[in-house]
Structures are given as structure tokens and as C-alpha cells.
Design a protein around this motif. Structure first.
Motif, PDB file in Angstrom:
ATOM      1  N   PHE A  82       0.857  -1.182   0.000  1.00  0.00           N
ATOM      2  CA  PHE A  82       0.000   0.000   0.000  1.00  0.00           C
ATOM      3  C   PHE A  82       0.893   1.231   0.000  1.00  0.00           C
ATOM      4  O   PHE A  82       2.115   1.125   0.130  1.00  0.00           O
ATOM      5  CB  PHE A  82      -0.936   0.009   1.217  1.00  0.00           C
ATOM      6  CG  PHE A  82      -0.223  -0.162   2.525  1.00  0.00           C
ATOM      7  CD1 PHE A  82       0.192   0.928   3.262  1.00  0.00           C
ATOM      8  CD2 PHE A  82       0.056  -1.434   3.011  1.00  0.00           C
ATOM      9  CE1 PHE A  82       0.868   0.760   4.468  1.00  0.00           C
ATOM     10  CE2 PHE A  82       0.726  -1.613   4.204  1.00  0.00           C
ATOM     11  CZ  PHE A  82       1.132  -0.505   4.935  1.00  0.00           C
ATOM     12  N   LYS A  83       0.290   2.388  -0.133  1.00  0.00           N
ATOM     13  CA  LYS A  83       1.027   3.646  -0.101  1.00  0.00           C
ATOM     14  C   LYS A  83       0.490   4.537   1.010  1.00  0.00           C
ATOM     15  O   LYS A  83      -0.699   4.492   1.336  1.00  0.00           O
ATOM     16  CB  LYS A  83       0.894   4.379  -1.432  1.00  0.00           C
ATOM     17  CG  LYS A  83       1.544   3.664  -2.588  1.00  0.00           C
ATOM     18  CD  LYS A  83       1.346   4.439  -3.869  1.00  0.00           C
ATOM     19  CE  LYS A  83       1.915   3.674  -5.054  1.00  0.00           C
ATOM     20  NZ  LYS A  83       1.600   4.343  -6.321  1.00  0.00           N
ATOM     21  N   ILE A  84       1.390   5.317   1.573  1.00  0.00           N
ATOM     22  CA  ILE A  84       1.035   6.369   2.514  1.00  0.00           C
ATOM     23  C   ILE A  84       1.841   7.591   2.089  1.00  0.00           C
ATOM     24  O   ILE A  84       3.077   7.524   2.018  1.00  0.00           O
ATOM     25  CB  ILE A  84       1.374   5.999   3.975  1.00  0.00           C
ATOM     26  CG1 ILE A  84       0.566   4.788   4.432  1.00  0.00           C
ATOM     27  CG2 ILE A  84       1.123   7.197   4.909  1.00  0.00           C
ATOM     28  CD1 ILE A  84       0.948   4.251   5.796  1.00  0.00           C
ATOM     29  N   LYS A  85       1.147   8.674   1.774  1.00  0.00           N
ATOM     30  CA  LYS A  85       1.788   9.919   1.317  1.00  0.00           C
ATOM     31  C   LYS A  85       2.784   9.666   0.185  1.00  0.00           C
ATOM     32  O   LYS A  85       3.858  10.238   0.149  1.00  0.00           O
ATOM     33  CB  LYS A  85       2.449  10.648   2.474  1.00  0.00           C
ATOM     34  CG  LYS A  85       1.456  11.242   3.448  1.00  0.00           C
ATOM     35  CD  LYS A  85       2.090  12.355   4.256  1.00  0.00           C
ATOM     36  CE  LYS A  85       1.020  13.044   5.074  1.00  0.00           C
ATOM     37  NZ  LYS A  85       0.894  14.437   4.801  1.00  0.00           N
ATOM     38  N   GLY A  86       2.436   8.763  -0.714  1.00  0.00           N
ATOM     39  CA  GLY A  86       3.262   8.488  -1.871  1.00  0.00           C
ATOM     40  C   GLY A  86       4.375   7.481  -1.659  1.00  0.00           C
ATOM     41  O   GLY A  86       4.996   7.036  -2.616  1.00  0.00           O
ATOM     42  N   SER A  87       4.638   7.104  -0.430  1.00  0.00           N
ATOM     43  CA  SER A  87       5.681   6.117  -0.132  1.00  0.00           C
ATOM     44  C   SER A  87       5.077   4.718  -0.147  1.00  0.00           C
ATOM     45  O   SER A  87       4.000   4.492   0.401  1.00  0.00           O
ATOM     46  CB  SER A  87       6.313   6.389   1.237  1.00  0.00           C
ATOM     47  OG  SER A  87       6.982   7.625   1.222  1.00  0.00           O
ATOM     48  N   GLU A  88       5.787   3.785  -0.783  1.00  0.00           N
ATOM     49  CA  GLU A  88       5.303   2.411  -0.904  1.00  0.00           C
ATOM     50  C   GLU A  88       5.752   1.559   0.275  1.00  0.00           C
ATOM     51  O   GLU A  88       6.927   1.581   0.641  1.00  0.00           O
ATOM     52  CB  GLU A  88       5.806   1.798  -2.206  1.00  0.00           C
ATOM     53  CG  GLU A  88       5.224   2.465  -3.426  1.00  0.00           C
ATOM     54  CD  GLU A  88       5.608   1.770  -4.708  1.00  0.00           C
ATOM     55  OE1 GLU A  88       5.957   0.570  -4.682  1.00  0.00           O
ATOM     56  OE2 GLU A  88       5.544   2.438  -5.753  1.00  0.00           O
ATOM     57  N   PHE A  89       4.795   0.834   0.822  1.00  0.00           N
ATOM     58  CA  PHE A  89       5.055  -0.076   1.934  1.00  0.00           C
ATOM     59  C   PHE A  89       4.766  -1.499   1.465  1.00  0.00           C
ATOM     60  O   PHE A  89       3.764  -1.741   0.798  1.00  0.00           O
ATOM     61  CB  PHE A  89       4.159   0.264   3.131  1.00  0.00           C
ATOM     62  CG  PHE A  89       4.534   1.552   3.798  1.00  0.00           C
ATOM     63  CD1 PHE A  89       5.290   1.548   4.956  1.00  0.00           C
ATOM     64  CD2 PHE A  89       4.159   2.773   3.259  1.00  0.00           C
ATOM     65  CE1 PHE A  89       5.654   2.733   5.574  1.00  0.00           C
ATOM     66  CE2 PHE A  89       4.518   3.959   3.861  1.00  0.00           C
ATOM     67  CZ  PHE A  89       5.267   3.942   5.021  1.00  0.00           C
ATOM     68  N   HIS A  90       5.656  -2.423   1.807  1.00  0.00           N
ATOM     69  CA  HIS A  90       5.496  -3.841   1.495  1.00  0.00           C
ATOM     70  C   HIS A  90       5.785  -4.606   2.783  1.00  0.00           C
ATOM     71  O   HIS A  90       6.904  -4.551   3.296  1.00  0.00           O
ATOM     72  CB  HIS A  90       6.473  -4.273   0.396  1.00  0.00           C
ATOM     73  CG  HIS A  90       6.353  -3.459  -0.844  1.00  0.00           C
ATOM     74  ND1 HIS A  90       5.382  -3.692  -1.795  1.00  0.00           N
ATOM     75  CD2 HIS A  90       7.063  -2.402  -1.294  1.00  0.00           C
ATOM     76  CE1 HIS A  90       5.511  -2.819  -2.766  1.00  0.00           C
ATOM     77  NE2 HIS A  90       6.523  -2.017  -2.491  1.00  0.00           N
ATOM     78  N   LEU A  91       4.768  -5.276   3.300  1.00  0.00           N
ATOM     79  CA  LEU A  91       4.914  -5.985   4.566  1.00  0.00           C
ATOM     80  C   LEU A  91       4.537  -7.455   4.405  1.00  0.00           C
ATOM     81  O   LEU A  91       3.596  -7.782   3.676  1.00  0.00           O
ATOM     82  CB  LEU A  91       4.029  -5.353   5.642  1.00  0.00           C
ATOM     83  CG  LEU A  91       4.233  -3.863   5.900  1.00  0.00           C
ATOM     84  CD1 LEU A  91       3.194  -3.373   6.901  1.00  0.00           C
ATOM     85  CD2 LEU A  91       5.629  -3.583   6.396  1.00  0.00           C
ATOM     86  N   LYS A  92       5.245  -8.314   5.104  1.00  0.00           N
ATOM     87  CA  LYS A  92       4.943  -9.751   5.078  1.00  0.00           C
ATOM     88  C   LYS A  92       3.968 -10.067   6.205  1.00  0.00           C
ATOM     89  O   LYS A  92       4.333 -10.645   7.227  1.00  0.00           O
ATOM     90  CB  LYS A  92       6.232 -10.556   5.204  1.00  0.00           C
ATOM     91  CG  LYS A  92       7.113 -10.400   3.990  1.00  0.00           C
ATOM     92  CD  LYS A  92       8.346 -11.240   4.067  1.00  0.00           C
ATOM     93  CE  LYS A  92       9.154 -11.023   2.802  1.00  0.00           C
ATOM     94  NZ  LYS A  92      10.311 -11.882   2.730  1.00  0.00           N
ATOM     95  N   THR A  93       2.754  -9.638   5.989  1.00  0.00           N
ATOM     96  CA  THR A  93       1.659  -9.861   6.925  1.00  0.00           C
ATOM     97  C   THR A  93       0.365  -9.751   6.137  1.00  0.00           C
ATOM     98  O   THR A  93       0.399  -9.485   4.939  1.00  0.00           O
ATOM     99  CB  THR A  93       1.713  -8.845   8.091  1.00  0.00           C
ATOM    100  OG1 THR A  93       0.759  -9.210   9.074  1.00  0.00           O
ATOM    101  CG2 THR A  93       1.456  -7.433   7.618  1.00  0.00           C
ATOM    102  N   ILE A  94      -0.752  -9.967   6.770  1.00  0.00           N
ATOM    103  CA  ILE A  94      -2.028  -9.892   6.069  1.00  0.00           C
ATOM    104  C   ILE A  94      -2.957  -8.910   6.776  1.00  0.00           C
ATOM    105  O   ILE A  94      -2.775  -8.590   7.944  1.00  0.00           O
ATOM    106  CB  ILE A  94      -2.701 -11.273   5.948  1.00  0.00           C
ATOM    107  CG1 ILE A  94      -2.971 -11.868   7.331  1.00  0.00           C
ATOM    108  CG2 ILE A  94      -1.858 -12.206   5.112  1.00  0.00           C
ATOM    109  CD1 ILE A  94      -3.832 -13.125   7.306  1.00  0.00           C
TER     110      ILE A  94
END
Length: 70
Positions: A28-40
Motif C-alpha cells: 500500500f502507499k502512505i503519502k506516496g511512499s510504498e510499503f510492502h509488509l509480510k503480513t495480512i
């Protein structure tokens, strides 16, 4: 005030958008920054938005927060 808030609504200062869950990972993105997490779960994107809002109070950018969470 909005810059110190988080939530699902775009009126909040920090909100996750472009949410995708694929297998056991979310992105997902927050303020244009991309986040990638190993969770659901979208709730974890919301937890991240809260954490990024707190980081901003200490001068840590969303980009740096995303990098630290990889």
C-alpha cells in the motif's frame, strides 16, 4: 491538525491507499511512499499509518519509515 491524524479517510493526514493483499503479503502507499509488509489484513496497513504519523512527529519521513519496515 490533519497532518497529525491517521485513518481510512483521505481527510486524515496519514491514510493507506492502493492496498493489495497477495498471499501472505500486503502492499500500500502512505503519502506516496510504498510499503510492502509480510503480513495480512488491512488493519495492519492502518497500524502502519498510525506508526508513520508518530514517526512524522519526530521528523522521520514516510519514505524513511517505509525503508525501515522492509
Amino acid at each position: 491538525k490533519a497532518d497529525k491524524t491517521f485513518g481510512e479517510d483521505r481527510k486524515a493526514g496519514f491514510y493507506p491507499y492502493d492496498f493489495i493483499q497477495k498471499g501472505f503479503s500486503i502492499s500500500f502507499k502512505i503519502k506516496g511512499s510504498e510499503f510492502h509488509l509480510k503480513t495480512i489484513g488491512f488493519h495492519n496497513a492502518m497500524n502502519t499509518a498510525a506508526a508513520v504519523a508518530v514517526c512524522s512527529l519526530y521528523g522521520i519521513s514516510p519514505e524513511n519509515a517505509a525503508s525501515a519496515m522492509r
